[in-house]
Structure formats: structure tokens, C-alpha cells
Motif scaffolding. Structure first.
Motif, PDB file in Angstrom:
ATOM      1  N   UNK A   3       0.833  -1.201   0.000  1.00 33.34           N
ATOM      2  CA  UNK A   3       0.000   0.000   0.000  1.00 33.34           C
ATOM      3  C   UNK A   3       0.868   1.252   0.000  1.00 33.34           C
ATOM      4  N   UNK A   4       0.420   2.330  -0.668  1.00 29.12           N
ATOM      5  CA  UNK A   4       1.222   3.565  -0.704  1.00 29.12           C
ATOM      6  C   UNK A   4       1.254   4.256   0.654  1.00 29.12           C
ATOM      7  N   UNK A   5       2.338   4.959   0.925  1.00 27.72           N
ATOM      8  CA  UNK A   5       2.453   5.739   2.156  1.00 27.72           C
ATOM      9  C   UNK A   5       2.111   7.199   1.915  1.00 27.72           C
ATOM     10  N   UNK A   6       2.118   7.613   0.625  1.00 28.83           N
ATOM     11  CA  UNK A   6       1.701   8.948   0.239  1.00 28.83           C
ATOM     12  C   UNK A   6       1.229   8.928  -1.205  1.00 28.83           C
ATOM     13  N   UNK A   7       0.331   9.864  -1.533  1.00 30.63           N
ATOM     14  CA  UNK A   7      -0.230   9.942  -2.880  1.00 30.63           C
ATOM     15  C   UNK A   7      -0.118  11.377  -3.361  1.00 30.63           C
ATOM     16  N   UNK A   8       0.328  11.552  -4.609  1.00 30.09           N
ATOM     17  CA  UNK A   8       0.412  12.874  -5.215  1.00 30.09           C
ATOM     18  C   UNK A   8      -0.957  13.174  -5.838  1.00 30.09           C
ATOM     19  N   UNK A   9      -1.808  13.865  -5.081  1.00 24.55           N
ATOM     20  CA  UNK A   9      -3.176  14.111  -5.539  1.00 24.55           C
ATOM     21  C   UNK A   9      -3.247  15.367  -6.388  1.00 24.55           C
ATOM     22  N   UNK A  10      -4.299  15.447  -7.198  1.00 26.49           N
ATOM     23  CA  UNK A  10      -4.535  16.603  -8.057  1.00 26.49           C
ATOM     24  C   UNK A  10      -5.875  17.217  -7.652  1.00 26.49           C
ATOM     25  N   UNK A  11      -5.924  18.556  -7.657  1.00 27.01           N
ATOM     26  CA  UNK A  11      -7.166  19.248  -7.316  1.00 27.01           C
ATOM     27  C   UNK A  11      -7.251  20.550  -8.102  1.00 27.01           C
ATOM     28  N   UNK A  12      -8.470  21.050  -8.273  1.00 23.80           N
ATOM     29  CA  UNK A  12      -8.700  22.296  -9.003  1.00 23.80           C
ATOM     30  C   UNK A  12      -8.581  23.471  -8.046  1.00 23.80           C
ATOM     31  N   UNK A  13      -7.724  24.430  -8.377  1.00 23.78           N
ATOM     32  CA  UNK A  13      -7.533  25.627  -7.563  1.00 23.78           C
ATOM     33  C   UNK A  13      -8.323  26.770  -8.196  1.00 23.78           C
ATOM     34  N   UNK A  14      -9.357  27.236  -7.502  1.00 18.29           N
ATOM     35  CA  UNK A  14     -10.211  28.309  -8.023  1.00 18.29           C
ATOM     36  C   UNK A  14      -9.461  29.633  -8.193  1.00 18.29           C
ATOM     37  N   UNK A  16      -6.208  30.204  -9.032  1.00 16.51           N
ATOM     38  CA  UNK A  16      -5.354  30.227 -10.222  1.00 16.51           C
ATOM     39  C   UNK A  16      -6.048  29.657 -11.452  1.00 16.51           C
ATOM     40  N   UNK A  17      -7.246  29.054 -11.254  1.00 17.25           N
ATOM     41  CA  UNK A  17      -7.998  28.425 -12.353  1.00 17.25           C
ATOM     42  C   UNK A  17      -7.145  27.391 -13.082  1.00 17.25           C
ATOM     43  N   UNK A  18      -6.464  26.566 -12.286  1.00 22.94           N
ATOM     44  CA  UNK A  18      -5.620  25.519 -12.868  1.00 22.94           C
ATOM     45  C   UNK A  18      -5.545  24.330 -11.912  1.00 22.94           C
ATOM     46  N   UNK A  19      -5.050  23.218 -12.437  1.00 25.64           N
ATOM     47  CA  UNK A  19      -4.868  22.025 -11.616  1.00 25.64           C
ATOM     48  C   UNK A  19      -3.602  22.173 -10.793  1.00 25.64           C
ATOM     49  N   UNK A  20      -3.672  21.813  -9.526  1.00 26.35           N
ATOM     50  CA  UNK A  20      -2.533  21.867  -8.614  1.00 26.35           C
ATOM     51  C   UNK A  20      -2.318  20.481  -8.023  1.00 26.35           C
ATOM     52  N   UNK A  21      -1.140  20.243  -7.499  1.00 20.21           N
ATOM     53  CA  UNK A  21      -0.799  18.952  -6.910  1.00 20.21           C
ATOM     54  C   UNK A  21      -0.473  19.103  -5.435  1.00 20.21           C
ATOM     55  N   UNK A  22      -0.783  18.077  -4.672  1.00 19.85           N
ATOM     56  CA  UNK A  22      -0.468  18.069  -3.247  1.00 19.85           C
ATOM     57  C   UNK A  22      -0.171  16.626  -2.836  1.00 19.85           C
ATOM     58  N   UNK A  23       0.934  16.420  -2.147  1.00 22.09           N
ATOM     59  CA  UNK A  23       1.270  15.091  -1.638  1.00 22.09           C
ATOM     60  C   UNK A  23       0.504  14.885  -0.331  1.00 22.09           C
ATOM     61  N   UNK A  24      -0.293  13.817  -0.297  1.00 23.75           N
ATOM     62  CA  UNK A  24      -1.150  13.522   0.851  1.00 23.75           C
ATOM     63  C   UNK A  24      -0.607  12.273   1.551  1.00 23.75           C
TER      64      UNK A  24
END
Length: 64
Positions: A3-14, A16-24
Motif C-alpha cells: 500500500x502507498x504511504x503517500x499519494x500525489x493528488x490533483x485538485x482544481x484551484x479556483x 489560479x484556475x488551474x490544476x494543482x498537486x499536493x502530496x497527501x
């Protein structure tokens, strides 16, 4: 593969109106939902920071 210990997730940032990444960080991993087209993970069901979450990732057919 474990199982992963962290995931690089993607989310919409209102702002900047662009996709951003966050390690969870992942405390517990409970599987994923796959893309209907490329059959790769599209979202993951996890427990992070004490709460259950669905985090999204770019699947194999996502374009930049």
C-alpha cells in the motif's frame, strides 16, 4: 506491491484556475476507482490526518 504511504493528488484551484498537486500522507489505504477508458487508478480511498478521504490523481489517459 504494498500500500502507498503517500499519494500525489490533483485538485482544481479556483484562485489560479488551474490544476494543482499536493502530496497527501496515507494512514490507511482502502482501494481505488479505475478510469473506464485506460483502466488505471483515478481516485484513491484513504484515511489521512484522522479522516477518510477520496483523493484524485491523473489517470493514464489524462492529457496535460
Amino acid at each position: 506491491m504494498g500500500n502507498p504511504t503517500e499519494i500525489n493528488s490533483v485538485y482544481w484551484d479556483e484562485k489560479t484556475k488551474s490544476w494543482q498537486y499536493k502530496v497527501v500522507p496515507v494512514e490507511e489505504y482502502h482501494g481505488y476507482t479505475e478510469c473506464q477508458h485506460c483502466r488505471r487508478p483515478m481516485s484513491h480511498n484513504i484515511k489521512s490526518e484522522g479522516e477518510f478521504k477520496v483523493v484524485y490523481v491523473k489517470c493514464g489517459c489524462a492529457r496535460e
